[in-house]
Design a protein around this motif. Sequence first.
Motif, PDB file in Angstrom:
ATOM      1  N   GLN A 100      50.977  46.534 107.059  1.00  8.51           N
ATOM      2  CA  GLN A 100      51.871  47.620 107.445  1.00  8.51           C
ATOM      3  C   GLN A 100      53.128  47.060 108.099  1.00  8.51           C
ATOM      4  OE1 GLN A 100      50.067  51.104 109.328  1.00  8.51           O
ATOM      5  NE2 GLN A 100      48.034  50.377 108.754  1.00  8.51           N
ATOM      6  N   PRO A 101      53.935  46.334 107.327  1.00  7.19           N
ATOM      7  CA  PRO A 101      55.172  45.802 107.911  1.00  7.19           C
ATOM      8  C   PRO A 101      56.137  46.934 108.242  1.00  7.19           C
ATOM      9  CG  PRO A 101      55.163  45.480 105.535  1.00  7.19           C
ATOM     10  CD  PRO A 101      53.794  45.979 105.898  1.00  7.19           C
ATOM     11  N   ALA A 102      56.900  46.732 109.304  1.00  7.25           N
ATOM     12  CA  ALA A 102      57.895  47.731 109.685  1.00  7.25           C
ATOM     13  C   ALA A 102      59.122  47.662 108.795  1.00  7.25           C
ATOM     14  CB  ALA A 102      58.304  47.530 111.145  1.00  7.25           C
ATOM     15  N   ALA A 103      59.322  46.513 108.132  1.00  4.68           N
ATOM     16  CA  ALA A 103      60.497  46.342 107.276  1.00  4.68           C
ATOM     17  C   ALA A 103      60.169  45.376 106.155  1.00  4.68           C
ATOM     18  CB  ALA A 103      61.682  45.827 108.090  1.00  4.68           C
ATOM     19  N   LEU A 104      60.818  45.598 104.995  1.00  6.82           N
ATOM     20  CA  LEU A 104      60.744  44.690 103.862  1.00  6.82           C
ATOM     21  C   LEU A 104      62.122  44.097 103.616  1.00  6.82           C
ATOM     22  CD1 LEU A 104      58.533  46.517 101.195  1.00  6.82           C
ATOM     23  CD2 LEU A 104      57.866  44.724 102.803  1.00  6.82           C
ATOM     24  N   VAL A 105      62.161  42.797 103.393  1.00  9.47           N
ATOM     25  CA  VAL A 105      63.393  42.116 103.016  1.00  9.47           C
ATOM     26  C   VAL A 105      63.235  41.695 101.569  1.00  9.47           C
ATOM     27  CG1 VAL A 105      64.947  40.196 103.505  1.00  9.47           C
ATOM     28  CG2 VAL A 105      63.732  41.319 105.386  1.00  9.47           C
ATOM     29  N   ASP A 106      63.835  42.445 100.665  1.00  8.79           N
ATOM     30  CA  ASP A 106      63.695  42.244  99.220  1.00  8.79           C
ATOM     31  C   ASP A 106      64.536  41.045  98.786  1.00  8.79           C
ATOM     32  OD1 ASP A 106      63.590  42.400  96.452  1.00  8.79           O
ATOM     33  OD2 ASP A 106      63.738  44.588  96.412  1.00  8.79           O
ATOM     34  N   LEU A 107      63.896  40.075  98.142  1.00  6.09           N
ATOM     35  CA  LEU A 107      64.570  38.831  97.750  1.00  6.09           C
ATOM     36  C   LEU A 107      65.052  38.837  96.308  1.00  6.09           C
ATOM     37  CD1 LEU A 107      62.032  36.304  99.345  1.00  6.09           C
ATOM     38  CD2 LEU A 107      64.052  37.371 100.395  1.00  6.09           C
ATOM     39  N   ASN A 108      64.890  39.919  95.588  1.00  2.46           N
ATOM     40  CA  ASN A 108      65.109  39.883  94.152  1.00  2.46           C
ATOM     41  C   ASN A 108      66.568  39.758  93.731  1.00  2.46           C
ATOM     42  OD1 ASN A 108      62.474  40.272  92.480  1.00  2.46           O
ATOM     43  ND2 ASN A 108      62.215  41.506  94.328  1.00  2.46           N
ATOM     44  N   ARG A 109      67.484  39.882  94.671  1.00  2.00           N
ATOM     45  CA  ARG A 109      68.894  39.629  94.344  1.00  2.00           C
ATOM     46  C   ARG A 109      69.268  38.155  94.513  1.00  2.00           C
ATOM     47  NH1 ARG A 109      72.333  44.649  97.087  1.00  2.00           N
ATOM     48  NH2 ARG A 109      71.242  46.357  96.009  1.00  2.00           N
ATOM     49  N   LEU A 110      68.350  37.351  95.002  1.00  2.00           N
ATOM     50  CA  LEU A 110      68.663  35.949  95.312  1.00  2.00           C
ATOM     51  C   LEU A 110      68.448  35.077  94.076  1.00  2.00           C
ATOM     52  CD1 LEU A 110      67.113  35.572  98.882  1.00  2.00           C
ATOM     53  CD2 LEU A 110      69.253  36.645  98.162  1.00  2.00           C
ATOM     54  N   SER A 111      69.328  35.202  93.100  1.00  2.00           N
ATOM     55  CA  SER A 111      69.206  34.417  91.864  1.00  2.00           C
ATOM     56  C   SER A 111      69.284  32.917  92.131  1.00  2.00           C
ATOM     57  CB  SER A 111      70.308  34.825  90.875  1.00  2.00           C
ATOM     58  OG  SER A 111      71.593  34.633  91.448  1.00  2.00           O
ATOM     59  N   GLU A 112      69.823  32.525  93.282  1.00  2.00           N
ATOM     60  CA  GLU A 112      69.912  31.107  93.635  1.00  2.00           C
ATOM     61  C   GLU A 112      68.547  30.468  93.820  1.00  2.00           C
ATOM     62  OE1 GLU A 112      71.425  31.017  97.998  1.00  2.00           O
ATOM     63  OE2 GLU A 112      71.535  33.110  97.339  1.00  2.00           O
ATOM     64  N   LEU A 113      67.496  31.286  93.955  1.00  2.00           N
ATOM     65  CA  LEU A 113      66.141  30.759  94.118  1.00  2.00           C
ATOM     66  C   LEU A 113      65.328  30.836  92.830  1.00  2.00           C
ATOM     67  CD1 LEU A 113      65.104  32.187  97.617  1.00  2.00           C
ATOM     68  CD2 LEU A 113      66.163  29.986  97.057  1.00  2.00           C
ATOM     69  N   ASP A 114      65.970  31.105  91.720  1.00  2.00           N
ATOM     70  CA  ASP A 114      65.291  31.220  90.424  1.00  2.00           C
ATOM     71  C   ASP A 114      65.800  30.111  89.510  1.00  2.00           C
ATOM     72  OD1 ASP A 114      64.063  31.900  88.076  1.00  2.00           O
ATOM     73  OD2 ASP A 114      65.068  33.840  87.844  1.00  2.00           O
TER      74      ASP A 114
END
Length: 290
Positions: A47-61
């Motif tokens: 039950q995290p209070a917040a999610l930090v979505d990484l899917n815009r970080l193309s630099e990690l793909d």
Amino acid sequence: MKPAAFAYHAPDSLAAALALKADLGDEARFLAGGQSLIPAMNFRVAQPAALVDLNRLSELDYVRVEADELRIGALTRQRRLERDPLIRRHARLLWEAAPHIAHPQIRNRGTLGGSLAHADPAAELPVVVTALNGRLRARSTRGERWINAEEFFIGLFTTALEPDEMLVEVALPPLPPAAGAAFVEVARRHGDYALLGVAAVVTLQADGPRLRLVYLNAGEGPVVARAAAAALQGRALTPAVIDEIAALAAERDIQPIGSLHASPDYQRHLARVLTRRALVTALERAVEAR
């Protein structure tokens, strides 16, 4: 079920993602493929209070070779692991194990970094990265550090990552000359969690072969068979020695806890059978590479 309420953030750079995690602390979780986190949230196990979505970080793909090491970005999808020619050429063990991960629909979304950071003891990727003596790069607003795979996985669903750190890259060194590797597992149905699995690396040297065995679903994380490896010192991998090593690994190295579908005794039986299969294949490939 539905998850508890949470705040949602979608940064467009690694620096922004790390800054958010530093500000939000333990209340926030990184979201990559979501194949483990979202079900856990739906059942309210997480039950995290917040999610930090990484899917815009193309630099990690990415998948690339640097200074003879295979470098793979943490956001690289699992589906790519079984298709990329660089992975097949430079890390055959990873390429061979990837199709065993769940189903294609899950591999299309699941990421390398997500699986490693989740540290499920029944997962294939932590075992493979450990067998290949991989290094994992962690980043935070404080800087970065490299962690050896054996030191990264420290317990059940637990890693060496600090609360503000993100796993951003995996580095896999090349196998030594005259080395061969193999991965085998058994599941009730293809795509189910494996009842047990093993990655084997055999290296032929002038003073005798060297052995590395790492098991999945045989303890609280990737289990390295140290007693079995030590027993090989100065001996040839004959069929009788392979049987002895398989029995030693099953009895002394692994710590299976059993499940609804496999008792600890049955898992030890599987360890003996799968170890023999993996060692025979890895030895054949080492001879071919010599």
